[in-house]
Write a protein that holds these residues in place. Structure first.
Motif, PDB file in Angstrom:
ATOM      1  N   ALA B 499       5.023 -32.690 -24.012  1.00 26.47           N
ATOM      2  CA  ALA B 499       4.536 -32.436 -25.380  1.00 26.47           C
ATOM      3  C   ALA B 499       3.218 -33.169 -25.624  1.00 26.47           C
ATOM      4  CB  ALA B 499       5.591 -32.870 -26.386  1.00 26.47           C
ATOM      5  N   GLU B 500       3.181 -34.407 -25.179  1.00 25.80           N
ATOM      6  CA  GLU B 500       1.978 -35.219 -25.374  1.00 25.80           C
ATOM      7  C   GLU B 500       0.777 -34.576 -24.662  1.00 25.80           C
ATOM      8  OE1 GLU B 500       2.967 -39.333 -24.670  1.00 25.80           O
ATOM      9  OE2 GLU B 500       0.891 -39.729 -24.104  1.00 25.80           O
ATOM     10  N   ARG B 501       1.035 -34.081 -23.465  1.00 29.75           N
ATOM     11  CA  ARG B 501      -0.047 -33.449 -22.703  1.00 29.75           C
ATOM     12  C   ARG B 501      -0.502 -32.141 -23.355  1.00 29.75           C
ATOM     13  NH1 ARG B 501      -3.713 -34.606 -20.487  1.00 29.75           N
ATOM     14  NH2 ARG B 501      -3.763 -32.966 -18.916  1.00 29.75           N
ATOM     15  N   VAL B 502       0.467 -31.392 -23.892  1.00 24.63           N
ATOM     16  CA  VAL B 502       0.110 -30.134 -24.575  1.00 24.63           C
ATOM     17  C   VAL B 502      -0.867 -30.447 -25.710  1.00 24.63           C
ATOM     18  CG1 VAL B 502       1.001 -28.297 -26.067  1.00 24.63           C
ATOM     19  CG2 VAL B 502       2.208 -28.873 -23.965  1.00 24.63           C
ATOM     20  N   VAL B 503      -0.548 -31.482 -26.456  1.00 28.25           N
ATOM     21  CA  VAL B 503      -1.412 -31.854 -27.585  1.00 28.25           C
ATOM     22  C   VAL B 503      -2.786 -32.285 -27.069  1.00 28.25           C
ATOM     23  CG1 VAL B 503      -1.695 -33.461 -29.506  1.00 28.25           C
ATOM     24  CG2 VAL B 503       0.549 -32.465 -29.043  1.00 28.25           C
ATOM     25  N   GLU B 504      -2.784 -33.090 -26.018  1.00 31.23           N
ATOM     26  CA  GLU B 504      -4.063 -33.551 -25.454  1.00 31.23           C
ATOM     27  C   GLU B 504      -4.917 -32.381 -24.975  1.00 31.23           C
ATOM     28  OE1 GLU B 504      -2.637 -37.952 -23.834  1.00 31.23           O
ATOM     29  OE2 GLU B 504      -2.864 -36.320 -22.424  1.00 31.23           O
ATOM     30  N   VAL B 505      -4.258 -31.439 -24.301  1.00 32.79           N
ATOM     31  CA  VAL B 505      -4.973 -30.273 -23.768  1.00 32.79           C
ATOM     32  C   VAL B 505      -5.634 -29.487 -24.897  1.00 32.79           C
ATOM     33  CG1 VAL B 505      -4.566 -27.978 -22.771  1.00 32.79           C
ATOM     34  CG2 VAL B 505      -3.655 -30.012 -21.636  1.00 32.79           C
ATOM     35  N   PHE B 506      -4.896 -29.236 -25.962  1.00 30.58           N
ATOM     36  CA  PHE B 506      -5.453 -28.432 -27.063  1.00 30.58           C
ATOM     37  C   PHE B 506      -6.533 -29.190 -27.835  1.00 30.58           C
ATOM     38  CE2 PHE B 506      -2.085 -25.513 -26.129  1.00 30.58           C
ATOM     39  CZ  PHE B 506      -2.623 -24.292 -26.482  1.00 30.58           C
ATOM     40  N   LYS B 507      -6.328 -30.473 -27.964  1.00 27.01           N
ATOM     41  CA  LYS B 507      -7.323 -31.266 -28.694  1.00 27.01           C
ATOM     42  C   LYS B 507      -8.645 -31.265 -27.913  1.00 27.01           C
ATOM     43  CE  LYS B 507      -7.678 -35.634 -31.143  1.00 27.01           C
ATOM     44  NZ  LYS B 507      -8.307 -36.751 -30.460  1.00 27.01           N
ATOM     45  N   ALA B 508      -8.534 -31.444 -26.600  1.00 32.68           N
ATOM     46  CA  ALA B 508      -9.751 -31.463 -25.778  1.00 32.68           C
ATOM     47  C   ALA B 508     -10.403 -30.084 -25.748  1.00 32.68           C
ATOM     48  CB  ALA B 508      -9.398 -31.919 -24.361  1.00 32.68           C
ATOM     49  N   ALA B 509      -9.576 -29.034 -25.646  1.00 28.45           N
ATOM     50  CA  ALA B 509     -10.132 -27.672 -25.612  1.00 28.45           C
ATOM     51  C   ALA B 509     -10.849 -27.366 -26.923  1.00 28.45           C
ATOM     52  CB  ALA B 509      -9.021 -26.666 -25.367  1.00 28.45           C
ATOM     53  N   ASP B 510     -10.297 -27.877 -28.017  1.00 22.49           N
ATOM     54  CA  ASP B 510     -10.916 -27.652 -29.327  1.00 22.49           C
ATOM     55  C   ASP B 510     -12.316 -28.277 -29.360  1.00 22.49           C
ATOM     56  OD1 ASP B 510     -10.366 -26.536 -31.997  1.00 22.49           O
ATOM     57  OD2 ASP B 510     -10.729 -28.602 -32.657  1.00 22.49           O
ATOM     58  N   THR B 511     -12.414 -29.487 -28.830  1.00 23.68           N
ATOM     59  CA  THR B 511     -13.722 -30.148 -28.768  1.00 23.68           C
ATOM     60  C   THR B 511     -14.679 -29.352 -27.893  1.00 23.68           C
ATOM     61  OG1 THR B 511     -12.622 -32.273 -29.002  1.00 23.68           O
ATOM     62  CG2 THR B 511     -14.881 -32.328 -28.175  1.00 23.68           C
ATOM     63  N   GLU B 512     -14.171 -28.893 -26.759  1.00 25.15           N
ATOM     64  CA  GLU B 512     -15.044 -28.136 -25.844  1.00 25.15           C
ATOM     65  C   GLU B 512     -15.499 -26.822 -26.465  1.00 25.15           C
ATOM     66  OE1 GLU B 512     -14.020 -29.804 -21.426  1.00 25.15           O
ATOM     67  OE2 GLU B 512     -13.438 -27.755 -21.875  1.00 25.15           O
ATOM     68  N   LEU B 513     -14.602 -26.172 -27.188  1.00 23.98           N
ATOM     69  CA  LEU B 513     -14.994 -24.925 -27.854  1.00 23.98           C
ATOM     70  C   LEU B 513     -16.128 -25.200 -28.837  1.00 23.98           C
ATOM     71  CD1 LEU B 513     -11.622 -23.048 -28.536  1.00 23.98           C
ATOM     72  CD2 LEU B 513     -13.425 -22.385 -26.954  1.00 23.98           C
ATOM     73  N   LYS B 514     -16.004 -26.318 -29.556  1.00 25.06           N
ATOM     74  CA  LYS B 514     -17.076 -26.677 -30.503  1.00 25.06           C
ATOM     75  C   LYS B 514     -18.379 -26.945 -29.763  1.00 25.06           C
ATOM     76  CE  LYS B 514     -13.959 -28.708 -33.870  1.00 25.06           C
ATOM     77  NZ  LYS B 514     -13.395 -29.963 -34.347  1.00 25.06           N
ATOM     78  N   LYS B 515     -18.266 -27.592 -28.608  1.00 21.32           N
ATOM     79  CA  LYS B 515     -19.474 -27.891 -27.834  1.00 21.32           C
ATOM     80  C   LYS B 515     -20.114 -26.610 -27.288  1.00 21.32           C
ATOM     81  CE  LYS B 515     -20.944 -31.441 -27.079  1.00 21.32           C
ATOM     82  NZ  LYS B 515     -21.915 -32.194 -27.927  1.00 21.32           N
ATOM     83  N   ILE B 516     -19.338 -25.567 -27.159  1.00 24.74           N
ATOM     84  CA  ILE B 516     -19.902 -24.271 -26.741  1.00 24.74           C
ATOM     85  C   ILE B 516     -20.488 -23.546 -27.953  1.00 24.74           C
ATOM     86  CG2 ILE B 516     -19.347 -21.981 -25.816  1.00 24.74           C
ATOM     87  CD1 ILE B 516     -17.122 -23.417 -24.140  1.00 24.74           C
ATOM     88  N   PHE B 517     -19.724 -23.524 -29.044  1.00 26.33           N
ATOM     89  CA  PHE B 517     -20.146 -22.728 -30.204  1.00 26.33           C
ATOM     90  C   PHE B 517     -21.329 -23.369 -30.951  1.00 26.33           C
ATOM     91  CE2 PHE B 517     -15.479 -21.157 -30.584  1.00 26.33           C
ATOM     92  CZ  PHE B 517     -15.694 -20.284 -29.533  1.00 26.33           C
ATOM     93  N   ALA B 518     -21.353 -24.694 -31.001  1.00 24.81           N
ATOM     94  CA  ALA B 518     -22.389 -25.360 -31.803  1.00 24.81           C
ATOM     95  C   ALA B 518     -23.801 -25.006 -31.347  1.00 24.81           C
ATOM     96  CB  ALA B 518     -22.169 -26.865 -31.799  1.00 24.81           C
ATOM     97  N   PRO B 519     -24.122 -25.168 -30.076  1.00 24.45           N
ATOM     98  CA  PRO B 519     -25.495 -24.828 -29.682  1.00 24.45           C
ATOM     99  C   PRO B 519     -25.783 -23.338 -29.778  1.00 24.45           C
ATOM    100  CG  PRO B 519     -24.287 -25.768 -27.818  1.00 24.45           C
ATOM    101  CD  PRO B 519     -23.342 -25.711 -28.954  1.00 24.45           C
ATOM    102  N   MET B 520     -24.744 -22.532 -29.893  1.00 21.40           N
ATOM    103  CA  MET B 520     -24.964 -21.094 -30.048  1.00 21.40           C
ATOM    104  C   MET B 520     -25.048 -20.705 -31.516  1.00 21.40           C
ATOM    105  SD  MET B 520     -22.440 -19.764 -27.061  1.00 21.40           S
ATOM    106  CE  MET B 520     -23.296 -18.265 -26.651  1.00 21.40           C
ATOM    107  N   GLY B 521     -24.962 -21.719 -32.376  1.00 20.67           N
ATOM    108  CA  GLY B 521     -25.127 -21.475 -33.804  1.00 20.67           C
ATOM    109  C   GLY B 521     -23.948 -20.771 -34.448  1.00 20.67           C
ATOM    110  N   ARG B 522     -22.740 -20.966 -33.914  1.00 20.51           N
ATOM    111  CA  ARG B 522     -21.581 -20.307 -34.500  1.00 20.51           C
ATOM    112  C   ARG B 522     -20.530 -21.344 -34.899  1.00 20.51           C
ATOM    113  NH1 ARG B 522     -20.958 -14.901 -33.877  1.00 20.51           N
ATOM    114  NH2 ARG B 522     -19.608 -15.243 -35.667  1.00 20.51           N
TER     115      ARG B 522
END
Lengths: 369, 551
Positions: B499-522
């Motif tokens: 469970a702890e890892r599931v949360v870590e995985v999603f939290k990190a993926a959320d950050t990475e998605l932001k790091k992709i979307f931000a420079p693309m202006g979305r």
């Protein structure tokens, strides 16, 4: 950043007022083009308000093609206005600049307005296609009481080129945009403001959500949703879609392009509708950075910002004359004698609405609805 | 001359034919026996060897010869006990004395058909190559012509919609004094707002109790504590009875597949449900094994599983390859969607899941005309499974990238790209790039993505990979305790840690998605269909996906 200068007034004024405001806001190189849309026209056009005006540019060949085509459809030319071109350095003159007033084809004379409107749009699109390949015909608008002028070059020089400083061409609503040189291929169809069936907008900033929005609009089955030489043209079409096609009140334009967060929607009295709008129209959400200035067929003017308010924008003036500018210095130039404390700088939730005839300014807040 | 019997080892395999060869170090091994005890396939065993030793003990070299018997660890050459390369032996070895080494010259598939049994396994397609998803780059970067967004400071809304979305032209709205209000008595299909990365269908039964429980706990935590509406699909195998009657059911998509396992219990629990499930997924196909049904081996069907699925214990549970009631898409699929919708009073989105196929567009177009179809989930060839024939996994199926793209563009042609959400699955995070693969699929047109193998690898340390490592899911002998019902094995897995890892995985993926979307202006909407953001360094792929070519 492209500069936007819109003025709405209860008296006729010259487009040079907009152009000098653009000049005031100018920073750096600025030769990518200028666009002007004039609504509620003065002079000879005052008597011709019921007749559609075709605004465009043609080569000699294109001009003949255009005349033949219009004749074949049954449009009869009633009047033609051309700018008194003065050669100036840096502007390459094209063969014909014109605003032609037509009588509708006979079979359309008694048709309802909506059908006439569709005829005008389809004719404009057909002309555009006719001259697109060899750039012999460029048409910007075909609509009653509207003139559109566009050309590549510095706005002030273009004003001189078109002789606007000496012309009696005046209107009560004039939108002007000066494009900064961030686009490489300069295409006249990419010049703001954009106009479709009475709705007009101009924008600054890049539209990062352009492709999904364009695809959504083009798949609506409405023949007017074409072009898109500029990513900002979608702002005009979204306005048209919201008001004319869906029949939603103007303020929902803001709700569509920058939807509220779910928690914010819950506080709005019309939340049931907003929830549906947000889902069904999510493809039309913009991400900015954009300041959008527009008008609707009744002469209402407005300004909205993207949801992060990344661009400047200001509305101010006096009763009877208001200006909507992308920067304050432009407003100072256009309407210097005003109470500056009443200037409105719309923030991310605001939609500034100037009523027809520039009677009053209202700030509609999206949070409260 | 030696007798012929000594030389004739024909029909015996040499270790060189095996995909993994055990490297055992005599000098390090202390003969504790942990490795041989733990090996899930008994590929290694303790043995004895007679060794001839030459030694000298005198002050001057005085070689003497002796023979002695020594204990060794030996790899067997029985194809049924081939080393899967899982590396559990290495994990338990106190002295780093043993490890499996991949043998690229192996001829494993030539021999893995003893008794005429075609090779069956779990896992995924054994193709370690770079997938199309991993070749896609995000090349539209806002910088100076427009300010880029700040992934850390700006507000991002990474959400998507699951459900049939009404087209704007058909919204039941009327203008009342400048305010839009709802017209009465109009059916509005249910739509859920969820996190765009979902956990795909893995059943109770295929997964061990701590694995399933760990995933479920992680999902609940993400929703209730982190505010991330991540949902999870149950797979075909029913739902634990307590969960069915709990408020957490809303975080689960219940799957119905061709075996209908557990559905008697689910239907009977309907009156006791305090929440509706997130959605119902009707499984028609699976990317990893198109055309194959499910199979839960008898030895996995213990008391708990039997109860949840409503079957006797210790019987093979085969789901047929196709729904037995299905004879045409127009008739049967529509009826199935209708029936499932009706069971929950049309309050729950119901959508089909199919395996990636050239015929996906035909299915899509049928669903596009069915106003009750809530989405279409397409599972690409790189998806995983608990059990299937090797040939199905390796050679059957369709890559997800072009399949999702052509379906999206088909919807665009019809103007329905926002009405019927597409869910992409199969190979997301294959090389660990979860967020990047997900973002690329959104930009190709997916509304959401579904992950399975990735979460097993990331949250429970699944050994499996594309080099046929481990892949023992079908045998019930999962050395990590992920896909087994043997308490001796699954006690190795701690549900809380999963469970702890599931949360870590999603939290990190959320950050990475932001790091992709931000420079693309979305930031305010998921960039679904924002294909101008993508490029690829292959012209053929660029042309097929209708994205730009960059090199």
């Amino acid at each position: 950043m492209c500069r936007l200068a819109a003025i709405t007034s209860n008296e006729y004024f010259s487009p040079m007022e907009n152009i000098v405001a653009l000049e005031t806001m100018k920073e750096g190189h600025d030769g990518s083009g200028m666009g002007l849309v004039l609504k509620d026209l003065n002079g000879e056009f005052r008597e011709l308000k019921d007749y559609p005006i075709l605004s465009g540019i043609c080569s000699k060949d294109g001009y003949r093609k255009l005349e033949d085509y219009m004749q074949s459809l049954g449009f009869k030319e009633k009047h033609m206005w051309s700018p008194a071109i003065r050669p100036v350095k840096g502007i390459e003159k094209r063969d014909y600049y014109f605003a032609k007033v037509y009588q509708y084809p006979e079979e359309y004379l008694d048709k309802p307005w909506a059908e006439k409107e569709d005829l005008l749009m389809k004719t404009r699109i057909a002309l555009r296609k006719l001259g697109e390949e060899d750039e012999s015909i460029v048409v910007f608008s075909f609509y009653p009481d509207i003139i559109t002028i566009k050309e590549v070059g510095d706005p002030l020089t273009l004003g001189e080129f078109f002789g606007l400083d000496k012309s009696n061409l005046k209107a009560k609503i004039i939108f002007a945009q000066g494009r900064q040189n961030t686009n490489y291929a300069i295409n006249l169809y990419a010049c703001h403001p954009f106009f479709i069936q009475g709705y007009c907008t101009m924008t600054n900033g890049e539209n990062t959500a352009f492709v999904p929005i364009r695809e959504f609009l083009m798949s609506r089955g409405f023949p007017g949703y074409i072009g898109y030489n500029s990513d900002s043209e979608v702002f005009t079409h979204i306005l048209h879609y919201t008001r004319r096609q869906l029949g939603f009140p103007l303020t929902y334009y803001k709700d569509i392009i920058t939807p509220l967060k779910d928690t914010e929607i819950e506080k709005r009295p019309d939340r049931d509708a907003l929830r549906l709008l947000k889902a069904s129209l999510r493809m039309l959400t913009i991400d900015g950075p954009n300041c959008v200035i527009g008008f609707t067929p009744d002469g209402t003017c407005f300004m909205v910002q993207d949801s992060k308010k990344l661009r400047p924008g200001v509305v101010g003036g006096v009763k009877g004359k208001y200006a909507l500018m992308s920067e304050e210095c432009g407003l100072d130039r256009a309407i210097p004698d005003r109470d500056r404390s009443k200037d409105v700088f719309p923030m991310k939730y605001d939609m500034v609405i100037v009523s027809p005839g520039a009677k009053e300014v209202k700030v509609w807040n999206q949070l409260h609805g | 001359m030696e007798p012929a019997t000594w030389l004739d080892h024909n029909h015996q395999l040499s270790l060189k034919e095996f995909p993994y060869i055990i490297r055992w170090r005599d000098d390090r091994c202390k003969r504790c026996g942990r490795c041989t005890a733990v090996c899930p396939v008994k590929a290694i065993e303790p043995g004895i060897q007679a060794q001839r030793i030459v030694y000298s003990e005198a002050p001057t070299p005085t070689p003497m010869v002796t023979k002695r018997i020594v204990h060794v660890v030996r790899q067997v050459t029985d194809i049924n006990r081939y080393c899967t390369g899982c590396g559990t032996c290495t994990l338990v070895c106190p002295n780093e004395a043993i490890e499996p080494e991949y043998n690229p010259q192996h001829k494993f598939l030539h021999f893995k058909n003893k008794g005429g049994d075609a090779y069956k396994r779990g896992g995924r397609r054994n193709d370690p190559g770079t997938s199309t998803l991993d070749r896609l780059k995000f090349t539209r970067i806002s910088m100076l012509t427009d300010p880029a967004l700040d992934a850390g400071r700006h507000e991002f809304r990474i959400r998507t919609l699951l459900g049939r979305i009404l087209p704007p032209e058909k919204l039941p709205l009327k203008d009342e004094n400048g305010k839009l209000t709802l017209k009465n008595d109009t059916f509005i299909p249910p739509v859920r707002e969820i996190y765009p990365i979902m956990i795909g269908s893995m059943s109770v039964g295929a997964l061990s109790p701590p694995m399933w429980e760990g995933l479920a706990m992680g999902v609940a935590y993400l929703n209730e504590v982190m505010g991330m509406p991540v949902v999870m699909c149950t797979g075909e195998g029913g739902v634990p009875p307590r969960l069915l009657k709990s408020r957490f059911l809303k975080y689960f998509i219940i799957q119905i597949a061709s075996g209908y396992f557990g559905w008697d219990e689910i239907i009977h629990a309907l009156p006791h449900m305090v929440e509706d499930p997130c959605a119902i997924e009707i499984k028609y196909g699976q990317g990893a094994k198109p055309g194959d049904g499910g199979l839960l081996m008898a030895y996995k069907v213990l008391k708990l599983i039997a109860n949840i699925r409503g079957v006797p214990m210790y019987v093979d549970l085969a789901s047929p390859p196709t729904h037995q009631t299905k004879y045409s898409i127009e008739e049967a699929v529509a009826k199935m969607i209708q029936s499932m919708s009706m069971a929950w009073g049309f309050r729950v989105p119901v959508y089909p899941k199919i395996s990636g196929t050239k015929t996906a567009r035909a299915v899509l177009n049928n669903l596009a005309r069915n106003p009750y179809a809530a989405a279409l989930s397409i599972d690409g060839e790189d998806g995983g499974t608990g059990a299937a024939y090797n040939v199905s996994m390796d050679k059957m199926g369709h890559p997800i990238a072009s399949n999702i793209r052509e379906c999206y563009l088909d919807l665009v042609k019809q103007g329905k790209q926002n009405e019927l959400p597409l869910i992409a699955a199969g190979g997301i995070g294959k090389k660990g790039n979860l967020a990047a693969n997900a973002a690329a699929l959104f930009m190709l047109g997916a509304s959401a993505v579904s992950i399975g193998k990735y979460i097993m690898q990331a949250a429970a340390d699944c050994f499996g990979d594309e080099m046929n490592r481990c892949n023992l899911c079908n045998t019930g002998r999962c050395p990590r305790g992920i896909t087994t019902q043997d308490p001796k094995l699954y006690r190795r897995l701690d549900a809380d840690k999963v469970a702890e890892r599931v949360v870590e995985v999603f939290k990190a993926a959320d950050t990475e998605l932001k790091k992709i979307f931000a420079p693309m202006g979305r930031s305010t909407e998921l960039p679904i269909g924002m294909s101008d953001g993508l490029s690829v360094d292959d012209k053929a792929i660029a042309e097929r996906l209708q994205i730009s070519y960059a090199c």
